[in-house]
Write a protein that holds these residues in place. Structure first.
Motif, short mmCIF file in Angstrom:
data_model
loop_
_atom_site.label_atom_id
_atom_site.label_comp_id
_atom_site.label_asym_id
_atom_site.label_seq_id
_atom_site.Cartn_x
_atom_site.Cartn_y
_atom_site.Cartn_z
N GLU A 101 0.83 -1.21 0.00
CA GLU A 101 0.00 0.00 0.00
C GLU A 101 0.87 1.26 0.00
OE1 GLU A 101 -3.16 2.37 2.90
OE2 GLU A 101 -2.64 0.27 3.33
N ARG A 105 1.02 4.20 -3.01
CA ARG A 105 0.79 5.62 -2.74
C ARG A 105 1.97 6.47 -3.19
NH1 ARG A 105 -1.84 6.36 3.18
NH2 ARG A 105 -1.15 8.48 2.70
N THR A 108 2.38 6.49 -7.10
CA THR A 108 1.35 7.30 -7.75
C THR A 108 1.66 8.78 -7.62
OG1 THR A 108 -0.35 5.62 -7.36
CG2 THR A 108 -1.11 7.86 -7.78
N GLU A 109 2.04 9.20 -6.43
CA GLU A 109 2.36 10.61 -6.21
C GLU A 109 3.62 11.01 -6.97
OE1 GLU A 109 3.15 13.79 -2.54
OE2 GLU A 109 2.42 11.75 -2.11
N GLU A 153 5.31 9.97 3.69
CA GLU A 153 4.55 8.76 3.97
C GLU A 153 4.97 8.14 5.31
OE1 GLU A 153 1.74 5.80 3.32
OE2 GLU A 153 2.08 7.61 2.12
#
Length: 449
Positions: A101, A105, A108-109, A153
């Motif tokens: 996960e 994230r 994608t960013e 993150e």
């Protein structure tokens, strides 16, 4: 036809240090153990469509994330060669756990960052190849975004403390403005009437040399530097280490034993035989099926394993050709995206060559349009790349046996390969040989030969 080849060795190697003479062993070195720093160098270049470039960036952010995880726990046990293994990872290998996960994230960013999008549009449209220094410089610019995203993150998950006023990173907007300006400037320079490849090589080689000097000064001034090596690697050294590690996706690791046709090279006696105190082993070769000189060595050719029992490696005698070195100023160029020889076919097709819409990269056609021809060219390039040295080494008149294997040969004991005792035709003693060492050496030689 019988030919004789010679191998310079220090006394320590053949006697009480490694017992090479008594054990009838030839030690095969890694490229990092040989005194030529250019040994194993690959003149890689990157040229491809948006699919492969996008996947390279996905791979990059995955490696950043995995390295950050490692650096957070490594402490004093930190290994700067960590990327040599991480580089084989692809997103599909991530476990069904929180790390997957996190990866989704951050990737994608990262790909949504305008500076990254600018990079993709520029490199996908390039008609000239990008080489190491240029790619490293681009990644150096994009690395700031990757680190910010990964660190953010980690902080959101409570794995890192929140930033203080003194540790707040530069604004994303300023980084973006600087990165895009740099890439636009390169595009303008490389579109002039001068050869763009030569311009970019010179420009980025100078840029990387400057970056290395700045890093040296930065590390020199670090308080408690030893404790900060993991973070320094992640923030400053990672980009260069990543590009170097990409070599491992192209060709398998290989190991080499060096020989020559002469015993009268004073420089080699000094460099390889302990300043004339060592010996020169004389090997008798036999012609192989193609008429080239070859030496029979014993090496791992199989493995046997069963549950609950240790793995047993099987060995057999194999004839290996002694091939002459080619002394050239430039190394053969290798197309990275079309030479992913150590990547499994599964990962080539469901990661490296696969677009987000399910289409394949045009680079895939170079492999699968005629797979037999690609395999033949790939292995020819691999063999040639193991036999190049710069002209400064021509005085050695080197021949070498190169081995590689699907079995793990990284341990030194796995690279001590036995030869037949009848192929050792003689021993030449150095001009400064110690009589106290010659006697035990002669006794061992008498026993073996």
């Amino acid at each position: 036809m019988t030919e004789y080849f010679y191998r310079y060795r220090p006394i320590k190697a053949v006697l009480d240090g490694f017992h090479e003479l008594e054990n009838q062993e030839i030690y095969f070195s890694t490229t990092h153990e040989i005194n030529d720093p250019m040994e194993g160098f690959k003149d890689l270049f990157w040229s491809g469509d948006e699919i492969v470039w996008r996947n390279l960036l996905i791979h990059y952010i995955l490696c950043v994330l995995q390295t950050a995880n490692y650096c957070s726990v490594a402490g004093e046990q930190f290994d700067p060669n960590v990327l040599r293994n991480i580089v084989y990872w692809v997103p599909q290998e991530l476990p069904q756990a929180p790390i997957r996960e996190v990866y989704q994230r951050v990737s994608t960013e990262f790909l949504a960052e305008p500076a990254v999008k600018t990079f993709l549009s520029i490199v996908a449209a390039r008609t000239t190849p990008i080489r190491r220094s240029e790619l490293t410089s681009y990644l150096r610019v994009l690395h700031a975004f990757a680190l910010q995203i990964v660190i953010k993150e980690y902080r959101e998950r409570g794995l890192l403390p929140l930033p203080t006023e003194n540790t707040e990173p530069p604004s994303r907007e300023k980084l973006r403005e600087s990165a895009i300006a740099m890439m636009d400037g390169v595009t303008k320079i490389t579109s002039t009437q001068y050869p763009p490849e030569r311009i970019s090589e010179a420009l980025f080689a100078a840029n990387e040399a400057t970056a290395a000097q700045v890093l040296l000064v930065t590390e020199y001034n670090l308080p408690s530097r030893d404790k900060q090596i993991p973070i320094v690697f992640l923030t400053h050294r990672f980009q260069t280490a990543y590009v170097s590690a990409l070599d491992r996706l192209v060709h398998p690791d290989w190991y080499v034993a060096c020989f020559t046709k002469t015993t009268e090279n004073h420089s080699m006696w000094s460099n390889y035989a302990d300043g004339h105190r060592g010996v020169c082993l004389m090997f008798k070769t036999t012609a192989n099926a193609s008429g080239a000189p070859a030496l029979v060595i014993e090496r791992i050719t199989g493995v046997s394993a069963s549950m609950g029992k240790p793995t047993v490696y099987l060995s057999s005698e194999v004839s290996r050709e002694l091939k002459p070195i080619r002394y050239m100023a430039r190394y053969p160029a290798i197309d990275f995206f079309r030479s992913l020889g150590t990547v499994s076919e599964m990962y080539m097709n469901n990661f490296w060559y696969l677009g987000e819409d399910g289409s394949f990269s045009k680079c895939r056609d170079a492999v699968y349009a005629d797979l037999d021809a690609w395999c033949k060219g790939y292995w020819q390039t691999f063999r040639e790349s193991t036999l190049y040295k710069t002209p400064e080494w021509a005085h050695e008149e080197e021949y070498r046996i190169v081995v590689h294997s699907g079995f793990d040969m990284s341990a030194k004991d796995n690279r001590k390969l036995r030869y037949r005792f009848q192929d050792l035709a003689g021993i030449v003693f150095g001009a400064r040989s110690d009589i106290e060492r010659l006697i035990p050496l002669s006794q061992v030689a008498r026993y073996v030969v």
